[in-house]
Design a protein around this motif. Structure first.
Motif, mmCIF file in Angstrom:
data_model
loop_
_atom_site.group_PDB
_atom_site.id
_atom_site.type_symbol
_atom_site.label_atom_id
_atom_site.label_comp_id
_atom_site.label_asym_id
_atom_site.label_seq_id
_atom_site.Cartn_x
_atom_site.Cartn_y
_atom_site.Cartn_z
ATOM 1 N N ARG A 1 38.003 95.856 9.099
ATOM 2 C CA ARG A 1 38.322 94.708 8.256
ATOM 3 C C ARG A 1 37.644 93.487 8.862
ATOM 4 O O ARG A 1 37.607 93.350 10.076
ATOM 5 N N VAL A 2 37.152 92.622 8.011
ATOM 6 C CA VAL A 2 36.474 91.439 8.528
ATOM 7 C C VAL A 2 37.488 90.542 9.233
ATOM 8 O O VAL A 2 37.281 90.101 10.354
ATOM 9 N N ASN B 1 40.643 95.008 -4.318
ATOM 10 C CA ASN B 1 39.964 94.113 -3.376
ATOM 11 C C ASN B 1 39.507 92.833 -4.062
ATOM 12 O O ASN B 1 39.674 91.739 -3.517
ATOM 13 N N SER C 1 43.736 90.439 6.186
ATOM 14 C CA SER C 1 43.775 91.696 5.455
ATOM 15 C C SER C 1 45.142 92.361 5.600
ATOM 16 O O SER C 1 45.694 92.896 4.653
ATOM 17 N N LEU D 1 37.629 100.832 1.045
ATOM 18 C CA LEU D 1 36.195 100.983 0.785
ATOM 19 C C LEU D 1 35.645 102.295 1.336
ATOM 20 O O LEU D 1 34.679 102.830 0.794
ATOM 21 N N ASP E 1 33.404 89.494 -7.972
ATOM 22 C CA ASP E 1 34.378 88.406 -7.783
ATOM 23 C C ASP E 1 33.660 87.175 -7.240
ATOM 24 O O ASP E 1 32.538 87.262 -6.751
ATOM 25 N N GLY F 1 46.488 95.200 3.292
ATOM 26 C CA GLY F 1 45.321 96.076 3.421
ATOM 27 C C GLY F 1 45.375 96.879 4.712
ATOM 28 O O GLY F 1 46.024 96.488 5.672
ATOM 29 N N ASN F 2 44.687 98.003 4.720
ATOM 30 C CA ASN F 2 44.654 98.794 5.939
ATOM 31 C C ASN F 2 43.237 99.232 6.300
ATOM 32 O O ASN F 2 43.042 100.000 7.211
ATOM 33 N N GLY F 3 42.273 98.737 5.568
ATOM 34 C CA GLY F 3 40.889 99.041 5.924
ATOM 35 C C GLY F 3 40.403 100.414 5.488
ATOM 36 O O GLY F 3 39.357 100.873 5.944
ATOM 37 N N TYR G 1 40.650 89.297 -2.675
ATOM 38 C CA TYR G 1 39.703 88.407 -2.002
ATOM 39 C C TYR G 1 39.120 87.343 -2.924
ATOM 40 O O TYR G 1 38.320 86.516 -2.479
HETATM 41 P P1 ADP Z 1 41.420 96.449 3.128
HETATM 42 O O1 ADP Z 1 42.572 97.352 2.942
HETATM 43 O O2 ADP Z 1 41.456 95.671 4.410
HETATM 44 O O3 ADP Z 1 41.118 95.603 1.913
HETATM 45 P P2 ADP Z 1 38.951 97.829 2.526
HETATM 46 O O4 ADP Z 1 38.344 99.047 3.128
HETATM 47 O O5 ADP Z 1 39.232 97.877 1.054
HETATM 48 O O6 ADP Z 1 40.236 97.497 3.348
HETATM 49 O O7 ADP Z 1 37.995 96.619 2.824
HETATM 50 C C1 ADP Z 1 37.532 96.428 4.155
HETATM 51 C C2 ADP Z 1 37.255 94.964 4.418
HETATM 52 O O8 ADP Z 1 36.170 94.526 3.605
HETATM 53 C C3 ADP Z 1 38.402 94.042 4.026
HETATM 54 O O9 ADP Z 1 39.354 93.936 5.053
HETATM 55 C C4 ADP Z 1 37.683 92.729 3.779
HETATM 56 O O10 ADP Z 1 37.440 92.096 4.996
HETATM 57 C C5 ADP Z 1 36.349 93.191 3.204
HETATM 58 N N1 ADP Z 1 36.337 93.147 1.727
HETATM 59 C C6 ADP Z 1 36.562 94.168 0.875
HETATM 60 N N2 ADP Z 1 36.413 93.800 -0.403
HETATM 61 C C7 ADP Z 1 36.090 92.490 -0.377
HETATM 62 C C8 ADP Z 1 35.793 91.497 -1.384
HETATM 63 N N3 ADP Z 1 35.831 91.803 -2.683
HETATM 64 N N4 ADP Z 1 35.483 90.255 -0.956
HETATM 65 C C9 ADP Z 1 35.444 89.944 0.359
HETATM 66 N N5 ADP Z 1 35.719 90.808 1.346
HETATM 67 C C10 ADP Z 1 36.029 92.066 1.006
#
Ligand code: ADP
Length: 255
Positions: free
Chosen positions: A206-207, A159, A212, A222, A187, A217-219, A163
């Protein structure tokens, strides 16, 4: 579509995998809830690319395939849908594997593990000209369940790389303090607004969905970090400011 979906889910169930994450039988109702949530979410996520694939295939077969340009652009969309399904299925398999929980605690050399993870992102690190720094006061050996610990590190690093801004800086730190192991990834990327900070740990949240998705990415990343940190008896926290950057910190008890 529903039939296909039902079939997909049944295939996973039949293959002996279970949905959800837990490792303690006393948490059975919590596990059931996680499983139900997961099946609900995954059904929704699978439906979108499947509906799209069916729609585009039907349109092509109805005659659209005669126009070479339409054919090419539809095929590209269908290819993306197929890759998306492939990624989701991969995640389901990984997640379900972690539900068979008898992992053994082994000694993990943390900096070696992180080096190995970083090497798999060499190309994108070069492309974005990122400055990645590893800060470690001691060369640490951590006693942990590596099958859970490795995905925590991998998802946070991935991530940060995705990002971070171009030519950005990423600082990966780990240390031991008062019977706790602390691992953080910082970061200087886009950051996360306060109202999104809880939600990003939810499965599939996902934001910015489009961005993403384009980055593959698939959300789930995290949600995995949060679940696995808990399974190791620890937790994950976030410190983030839009436009400035984010720091994710995982704290685990030393076993
Ligand atoms: P994804 O596969 O979309 O990265 P995650 O579960 O890892 O899914 O993250 C969920 C959402 O959190 C991401 O889609 C992004 O919007 C936000 N996000 C995660 N890590 C970061 C980061 N380091 N900086 C900014 N936004 C982040």
């Amino acid at each position: 579509t529903d039939l296909l979906l039902d079939l997909t889910i049944r295939t996973f169930k039949d293959s002996g995998h279970t949905f959800g994450i837990s490792y303690d039988i006393t948490h059975i109702s919590q596990l059931e809830k996680l499983q139900n949530d997961f099946i609900g979410n995954i059904s929704h996520e699978l439906k979108t690319p499947i509906t799209s694939l069916i729609g585009f295939t039907e349109t092509l077969l109805d005659g659209a395939k005669e126009d070479p340009q339409t054919l090419e652009s539809f095929l590209k969309i269908m290819q993306k849908d197929a890759y998306r399904l492939q990624g989701l299925v991969q995640e389901i398999i990984e997640t379900s594997k972690s539900a068979s929980l008898d992992y053994i605690i082994t000694s993990v050399n943390v900096s070696e593990l992180i080096d190995k993870i970083m090497r798999s992102y060499d190309t994108i690190i070069d492309e974005k000209e990122l400055d990645v720094q590893l800060k470690q006061p001691q060369n640490l050996v951590l006693n942990t369940k590596v099958e859970l610990f490795q995905p925590i590190c991998k998802n946070l690093i991935e991530n940060a790389i995705h990002y971070a801004s171009d030519k950005g800086k990423i600082i990966i730190t780990f240390y031991e303090k008062e019977k706790e192991f602390v691992f953080s990834v910082q970061d200087d990327g886009i950051g996360i607004r306060p109202q999104e900070q809880e939600r990003i740990f939810e499965r599939f949240y996902r934001v910015d969905k489009a961005r993403s998705r384009n980055s593959g990415g698939n959300g789930l990343g995290l949600a995995i970090v949060k679940d696995y940190s808990r399974m190791l008896g620890g937790n994950v926290t976030l410190d983030s400011y839009p436009g400035i950057g984010s720091t994710f910190t995982v704290t685990l008890p030393i076993l």
